[in-house]
Structure formats: structure tokens, C-alpha cells
Design an enzyme around this catalytic site. Sequence first.
Site, short mmCIF file in Angstrom:
data_model
loop_
_atom_site.label_atom_id
_atom_site.label_comp_id
_atom_site.label_asym_id
_atom_site.label_seq_id
_atom_site.Cartn_x
_atom_site.Cartn_y
_atom_site.Cartn_z
N GLU A 175 0.80 -1.22 0.00
CA GLU A 175 0.00 0.00 0.00
C GLU A 175 0.84 1.29 0.00
O GLU A 175 0.82 2.07 0.97
CB GLU A 175 -0.97 0.01 1.19
N GLU A 377 -5.20 -8.46 0.82
CA GLU A 377 -5.87 -8.10 2.08
C GLU A 377 -7.34 -7.84 1.80
O GLU A 377 -7.69 -7.17 0.83
CB GLU A 377 -5.30 -6.81 2.70
O1 IFM Z 1 -4.13 -2.86 9.27
C1 IFM Z 1 -4.07 -2.39 7.96
C2 IFM Z 1 -2.91 -3.01 7.21
O2 IFM Z 1 -1.70 -2.80 7.87
C3 IFM Z 1 -2.81 -2.42 5.83
N1 IFM Z 1 -4.06 -2.46 5.14
C4 IFM Z 1 -5.25 -2.05 5.83
C5 IFM Z 1 -5.32 -2.70 7.19
C6 IFM Z 1 -6.60 -2.23 7.94
O3 IFM Z 1 -6.57 -0.86 8.12
#
Ligand code: IFM
Length: 476
Positions: A175, A377
Site C-alpha cells: 500500500e 488483504e
Molecule cells: O491494518 C491495515 C494493514 O496494515 C494495511 N491495510 C489495511 C489494514 C486495515 O486498516
Amino acid sequence: MTTDSRTEPSTGLDFPTGFLFGAATAAYQVEGAVAVDGRGPSIWDTFSHTPGRVLGGETGDVAIEHYQRFRDDVRLMRDLGLQAYRFSIAWPRVQPSGRGALNQAGVDFYSRLIDELLAAGIEPWPTLYHWDLPQPLEDAGGWPERDTAERFADYAGAITTALGDRVRQWTTLNEPWCSAFLGYGSGLHAPGRQDAAASVRAGHHLMLGHGLAAGLLRSAGQQVGITINLYDVLPAGEWDVDLDAARRIDGLQNRFFLDPVLRGSYPADVVHDLAGVTDFSHVRDGDLATISTPLDMLGVNYYSRHLVTGRPAVGGDGHGGEAGSGASPWPGSEHVGFVKGDLPVTAMGWEIYAAGLTEVLERVAEEYPPVPLYVTENGAAFADEPDPDGLVRDAERVSYLDGHLRACRTAIEAGVPLRGYFCWSLFDNFEWSWGYSRRFGLVHVDYETQKRTPKSSAFWYGDLIRGRQGASLTGH
Ligand code: IFM
């Protein structure tokens, strides 16, 4: 392991043979042990220890003690049936000053973790950078400086040489939008700077670091990808200013990263929107060719949609649900408002919109050169606590995951080359500026005792992975 908190199984959630099911964590969110075995400070250590930065003044100093408890944690993963574990390597643990020789004790930790995973039949899926820049590199200017990209490539080359004999697939960055625009724009994330021009330079140097590392890894015969957090960006109305707002936020959130990485160019409209912020003179000849080094996979993180408006009277919090900071993470588009729609929300206040996951997957597959995709994710925070009988019944999370996995199925049926899915997160953990107040885990963690309790969703997900949807279960 008790199975009494299982929920009803999902039906019709079948996936192609070989589809990879895993769960994810990140180093600073779970490891703790911040001053152990030679680890140096990262920007998140500094940031979380600065008063007012993290809710309740919480830090990752202890987190969920994954550093000490990883063997038990891997056993739990195996019992749940996970096929892959996505974790991140803490750069300041393996190269404390951000340059020079590796810290062998830090490398050994990841080596033991990988061995443990392989022995349990779980594929290690490491990310090289999940936001924990060594503090000395921030002191030298951080990601807005080009040298940080070079330092990242050196670190990536060294650590993948050390561990690459047992890893099939590397991810460079997690990200970069957050690292660049929350870290250097809104200041909601470490290092907490608020400088729009610096945030755009940071975004470029993050991608440059990715590209340099990707080239090194591929020439060493390793497979490499990057993870980008994508949103379905929708106008709140039919007004031209709303359509323009959606174009701008889609540009900064999605295309600012997808276009350089997959096409080797910045989107012209975004460069135009940013004219008052930067002249892009930090981009050198050859950078975009480096950034667009071919990939073995693209990781997509998806949580929600953005509903946006250009009408000031309608504007929401202006930060896309990332409240808590005075500055904007949207350089050049600070006027855009983020509107709360009428969908149910998670404990983060994020709208639950599974159809958006199909949208973003299909969009990447249709508009960009072909690349295997993984959802690296996806998940939701809810206020989970054990019932008096000790079980954690998180029906809302089961419903969220079921909906989003169905959205993946729909994308696959439409021809999207989606190869796997990782739930965020395996464990409740340190949720950045929200501290420990937001629980994303399949597994509940009691932060006083460090006791792990699989929630209903963990059993549900395990059953899905094992393809045991037809098994007779006690519904709770
Ligand atoms: O916890 C975070 C993660 O570290 C990166 N993506 C989003 C998740 C939730 O906010």
C-alpha cells in the site's frame, strides 16, 4: 481446538483448483520485541511514542508478541487450515540503520519463521516493506528523497538473497498510497509529515524502490509483485463536479500507482491536477521503465468504496474515512468531500460494499496488461469480545468475508486471473493510529494475557479452505 463457535457453512463458494487461501499480518502490528536482537527504531516506533499520534498513546512495543510466540502461532495457522501466511519483514530488524550489513539475529528470526511455516505445509508469502522505515533513513529525508529508493533496493537484494531459497513469491511494498499520502501528506501515519509536494515525491520514490528491487529479484530468478490498495471510487451525484471529484480521487488512489507500475507512465490528468503541487522534476529519465519492470503478480488490497463529491455543501470529512488529522492526503484535490452512503459500516466506519471488489478486479484485468492477481488483504474490524462462555461469535465478519469471497468468484467467472485470497487479518493487532481499539482478526487476542481465541470466522474460513462446506456443524 474447540469448534463450538462455528457458524453455518457457506454454500457455493467453490474456487478453482490451486487457488491459494491465506491470512495476513504485518511486522509492526504483531511482532513486539522492538528492542530485541539488535532491531533498530523505525518511523512507527518514533511516531507511536510521540504524544497525540496514536489513540490512547498505544505502541507496537509489545503488540501480540508474535516474535516470541511464532511457533504457537504457526501451529494455530496449521490447525485452521491456512495454505499461506502473508507477513512482512521489518527492515529495521534486519538492517537497523537502513544501510550496510544485515543484522544476522534479525535475519535468523525470519529464517526460523519460514522453516516453521514450511514444516507446517504453509507457504511463506513475505512483504519487504509494510511501513516501518528505519528511523535513520527518515532522519536523512525519508521517502521524499531519492536515496531511500536505492537503500530499499539494497535491503531487498540482501534479504532476498538470504531467504530466497525457501520463498516462492516476494512482495516489495504494501500500500504505497498509505506510506506516501498518509505518511507525508495528512500526517495520520508515520512519519507524520504534512507536505503535499513531499508526499508526491514519496509516492514516486516508493515506486522507484519497488522497481529497482523488482529488477534485482527477477534477475536473481525470484518472483516478485507489489500490493496496492484499490477502491471503487464513485461520484455521490450526477453533477459534473461530482464526476470530476471521482476522477481525481480514482487518479490519486488507484491510477497514480497502477499506471506507472503496469504501464510505465503517470496518468496525464493526475499530473495536470498536481500542477500546483509539483512539477514532477523529481522523475528522471528511465525511472518509469524501472518502475514498470514486469511483475509475477499484482496484490490488491480492498476494503471499501469511496463516495465523493465536488459540491462543498455536501462534502463529508474530506479525508476518505481517515479522520483524525487536519491535513489532506489528497494533494491538489483537497476540496473533494467524502460522503457517507447508506450502506452498513464496519467498526472503522468503512462502508461494506462487496460489489466494489469485483469492480476493481475486473477493472485491473480489463484496463491493464495481463498479470496474475491476488487479493492480498480483505477483512473487517468489529467490536468482538468473548461471550461469557469464552467463545467469540463474529457473525458480521463471517458475512463480510462470505460476501467478498463471492465477489472474488464473480470476478473469476468473468475471466479475471485471480489466483488467491488473503484475509486481513489473522490476528487482532495494532491498527496503526487506532492503536488496539479496532479488531480485524480471525483470531481474538486478549492483550492482557496474549491468549489467542479463534473466532467463528476462523472456523468458517478453515472449513471453506478445506472444502468442507457440507460438513454438519453446530450453528451459533
Ligand atoms: O491494518 C491495515 C494493514 O496494515 C494495511 N491495510 C489495511 C489494514 C486495515 O486498516
